[in-house]
Design a protein around this motif. Structure first.
Motif, PDB file in Angstrom:
ATOM      1  N   ARG A  27       0.840  -1.204   0.000  1.00 27.60           N
ATOM      2  CA  ARG A  27       0.000   0.000   0.000  1.00 27.60           C
ATOM      3  C   ARG A  27       0.874   1.252   0.000  1.00 27.60           C
ATOM      4  NH1 ARG A  27      -3.473   3.265  -1.823  1.00 27.60           N
ATOM      5  NH2 ARG A  27      -4.490   4.567  -0.293  1.00 27.60           N
ATOM      6  N   THR A  30       2.006   2.100  -3.427  1.00 25.37           N
ATOM      7  CA  THR A  30       1.032   2.752  -4.308  1.00 25.37           C
ATOM      8  C   THR A  30       0.916   4.248  -4.053  1.00 25.37           C
ATOM      9  OG1 THR A  30      -0.832   2.267  -2.838  1.00 25.37           O
ATOM     10  CG2 THR A  30      -0.321   0.639  -4.552  1.00 25.37           C
ATOM     11  N   VAL A  31       1.301   4.691  -2.863  1.00 23.56           N
ATOM     12  CA  VAL A  31       1.223   6.120  -2.540  1.00 23.56           C
ATOM     13  C   VAL A  31       2.596   6.672  -2.144  1.00 23.56           C
ATOM     14  CG1 VAL A  31      -1.223   6.130  -1.902  1.00 23.56           C
ATOM     15  CG2 VAL A  31       0.502   5.592  -0.182  1.00 23.56           C
ATOM     16  N   LEU A 137       7.964  -1.821  -2.655  1.00 24.07           N
ATOM     17  CA  LEU A 137       7.472  -2.867  -3.550  1.00 24.07           C
ATOM     18  C   LEU A 137       8.172  -4.196  -3.272  1.00 24.07           C
ATOM     19  CD1 LEU A 137       5.753  -3.741  -5.992  1.00 24.07           C
ATOM     20  CD2 LEU A 137       7.690  -3.073  -7.434  1.00 24.07           C
TER      21      LEU A 137
END
Length: 169
Positions: A27, A30-31, A137
């Motif tokens: 998560r 993603t940000v 990641l």
């Protein structure tokens, strides 16, 4: 139904910690741009970057809760996964309940939000890449896979003599 198995419970607990941290790191990936901006804002970053990523004050106040909710989602997914595997192997439901309680305590202590577990692996993460997004990641994928395998092999391993107990029943 079998009795409580502490060995399985401990392996599942460790697997859940890996799984929750892995999903949380994914998560953050993603940000990542917003996280970097938030961390650097206090060092007087360029206001145009801040305005582009957070156009309104509501975006700023809703950002961290929208990220941290994924810890809870990972906890729920993991508990359902553990419950299913324990049910499949006819293990006691007490294992799942104790695991859920222990993880809830860690959740309340902000263990996952403070990234305490990730700090142990920070040197490896930094060695792999300088980019925060790539670090999140890689760590997210590795932790998620390790967590899923630990949980799966906790009930499907001869380490705890489950097959012998099944044959006796």
């Amino acid at each position: 139904m079998k009795k409580l198995n502490i060995g399985i419970l401990l392996v599942q607990f460790l697997g859940m910690i890996f799984l929750i941290n892995g999903i949380f790191q994914l998560r953050l990936f993603t940000v990542a741009e917003k996280v970097i901006c938030m961390k650097n804002q206090f060092q007087f970053q360029k206001p145009e970057n801040w305005n582009r990523l957070f156009p309104t004050n509501e975006d700023v106040s809703n950002f961290w809760p929208s990220v941290f909710i994924w810890i809870f989602f990972a906890l729920l997914m993991g508990i359902f996964y553990v419950a299913f595997l324990n049910w499949k192997r006819k293990l006691s439901s007490i294992n799942t309940i104790l695991l859920a309680i222990a993880l809830y305590v860690l959740l309340r202590l902000k263990f996952f939000r403070k990234e305490i577990f990730s700090l142990l692996f920070r040197p490896i993460r930094v060695m792999l890449s300088d980019d925060f997004a790539i670090q999140c990641l890689v760590e997210g994928i590795v932790f998620t896979i390790i967590g899923l395998f630990l949980i799966y092999f906790s009930v499907n391993s001869k380490l705890f003599n489950l097959d012998k107990e099944v044959a006796e029943n």
